[in-house]
Design an enzyme around this catalytic site. Structure first.
Site, PDB file in Angstrom:
ATOM      1  N   THR A 224       0.686  -1.353   0.067  1.00  0.00           N
ATOM      2  CA  THR A 224       0.009   0.127  -0.046  1.00  0.00           C
ATOM      3  C   THR A 224       1.010   1.322  -0.067  1.00  0.00           C
ATOM      4  OG1 THR A 224      -0.400   0.141   2.617  1.00  0.00           O
ATOM      5  CG2 THR A 224      -1.845  -1.256   1.116  1.00  0.00           C
ATOM      6  N   VAL A 270      -3.620   4.628   0.139  1.00  0.00           N
ATOM      7  CA  VAL A 270      -5.312   4.399   0.141  1.00  0.00           C
ATOM      8  C   VAL A 270      -5.407   2.942   0.742  1.00  0.00           C
ATOM      9  CG1 VAL A 270      -7.225   4.765  -0.648  1.00  0.00           C
ATOM     10  CG2 VAL A 270      -5.377   5.955  -1.698  1.00  0.00           C
ATOM     11  N   HIS A 271      -4.846   2.688   1.721  1.00  0.00           N
ATOM     12  CA  HIS A 271      -4.761   1.088   2.114  1.00  0.00           C
ATOM     13  C   HIS A 271      -5.875   0.383   1.907  1.00  0.00           C
ATOM     14  CE1 HIS A 271      -0.836   2.562   4.534  1.00  0.00           C
ATOM     15  NE2 HIS A 271      -1.892   3.531   5.141  1.00  0.00           N
ATOM     16  N   ASP A 272      -6.935   0.564   2.487  1.00  0.00           N
ATOM     17  CA  ASP A 272      -8.080  -0.521   2.329  1.00  0.00           C
ATOM     18  C   ASP A 272      -8.545  -0.550   1.060  1.00  0.00           C
ATOM     19  OD1 ASP A 272      -8.003  -0.802   4.956  1.00  0.00           O
ATOM     20  OD2 ASP A 272      -9.214   0.679   5.649  1.00  0.00           O
TER      21      ASP A 272
END
Length: 342
Positions: A224, A270-272
């Site tokens: 990420t 924008v990890h998720d």
């Protein structure tokens, strides 16, 4: 050979080719039954919008919420806001665990703001929560599901699934795959020098899920932190000139600031949303099977994910660990799907 025979042979070849193409197309758009377990959170909301804008590939059965980035009442409200913004109020939202299995609760308000959604104003959504508890919903749904049919995307602490597994370990029969946003190896942590926030927030829950034997994919900071915003990428989202583009643009412009300063990055992760992108277009990502353990001992390594990248220990490889991703491909996908929303 007669002209009629030649015609029949050509017709048969055409029909065979059409059959192959149809089978390939059907395989390419195979629809996943998906439950999203989440603690919104800025990047969680972007992930929810991406998933809810992709109904051809993702049949979102429900959204289950957990305390994490902010308290449970706020994560549950923010999940319902994302559902409202996507125009998908038919998808139920179930509130789940208000605290971790063992440790004292922690939150990430320094990153996500007091309300969990930086850069925008929040309000109480029109449609309320579904009746019942997220853990009960997981148990009932996975128990009744056809074998290995439901994918779970875990975007926050893994408390809800861990509680369900402790109460009803047989629910693993209904799980196709669990895709986790969490962990760090080469990258280092984002809450301690070695721990990523979701793992640090409830490592005991992550340990329960890891021990369950389900098929596991981890989308960690290793990948990420390579899929970063840029001024141009955010401007392309804002240029959609719809509500979704404006919301995501406003959220990202505020949310990525802290990571850019902390890590000296040219943009922010924008990890998720990377988990949802992995489910939609796995070809954008690469990694390998590894043995993964999670440290639950008190001390400086609490919450650390230890990924045996080079198979030093020769233990069973229990996790697919994603290491690389196509950043531009991710933002092209996100922008394209947001364009479908109002």
């Amino acid at each position: 050979m007669s002209r009629f025979t030649l015609y029949l042979q050509q017709l048969l070849r055409s029909l065979m080719l059409l059959s192959v193409l149809s089978a390939t197309a059907a395989q390419a758009i195979e629809r996943r039954d998906l439950i999203i377990d989440t603690d919104p959170g800025a990047d969680d909301v972007v992930a929810l919008l991406l998933a809810l804008a992709s109904p051809e590939e993702l049949n979102v059965l429900a959204i289950t919420t957990v305390a994490g980035n902010v308290r449970l009442d706020k994560t549950s409200r923010n999940a319902r806001l994302a559902r409202e913004w996507a125009g998908r109020e038919e998808v139920p939202v179930y509130a789940g665990a208000p605290k971790p299995l063992v440790r004292t609760p922690i939150y990430a308000e320094n990153i996500h703001g007091q309300e969990g959604l930086p850069g925008i104003a929040v309000h109480e959504p029109v449609v309320g929560l579904a009746s019942g508890n997220a853990v009960d919903y997981l148990i009932q749904t996975l128990t009744k599901a056809p074998p290995h049919s439901i994918t779970l995307a875990l975007l926050g602490p893994e408390t809800n699934l861990a509680l369900a597994l402790v109460q009803a370990p047989e629910i693993t029969q209904g799980i196709k795959e669990v895709v986790v946003m969490g962990g760090a190896h080469f990258n280092g942590g984002n809450i301690t020098p070695v721990a990523e926030f979701n793992m640090f927030a409830d490592p005991h829950a992550a340990q329960v899920v890891l021990a369950s034997g389900v098929k596991l994919t981890y989308v960690p900071l290793d990948v990420t932190h390579k899929i970063l915003t840029s001024e141009l990428r955010i401007k392309q989202i804002e240029a959609l000139n719809n509500q979704a583009g404006k919301l995501v643009g406003d959220i990202l412009n505020e949310y990525v600031k802290a990571d850019m300063v902390q890590y000296g990055l040219p943009g922010g992760p924008v990890h998720d949303a990377s988990v949802i992108a992995y489910l939609l277009k796995p070809e954008l990502f690469s990694g390998r099977q590894v043995n993964l353990t999670i440290d639950t001992r008190e001390g400086v390594t609490f919450g650390q994910t230890v990924a045996d990248w080079y198979d030093t220990l020769k233990h069973d490889k229990n996790v697919f660990w994603v290491e690389n991703g196509d950043a531009q491909g991710f933002f092209d996908l996100l922008t394209s799907r947001l364009s479908r929303l109002k």
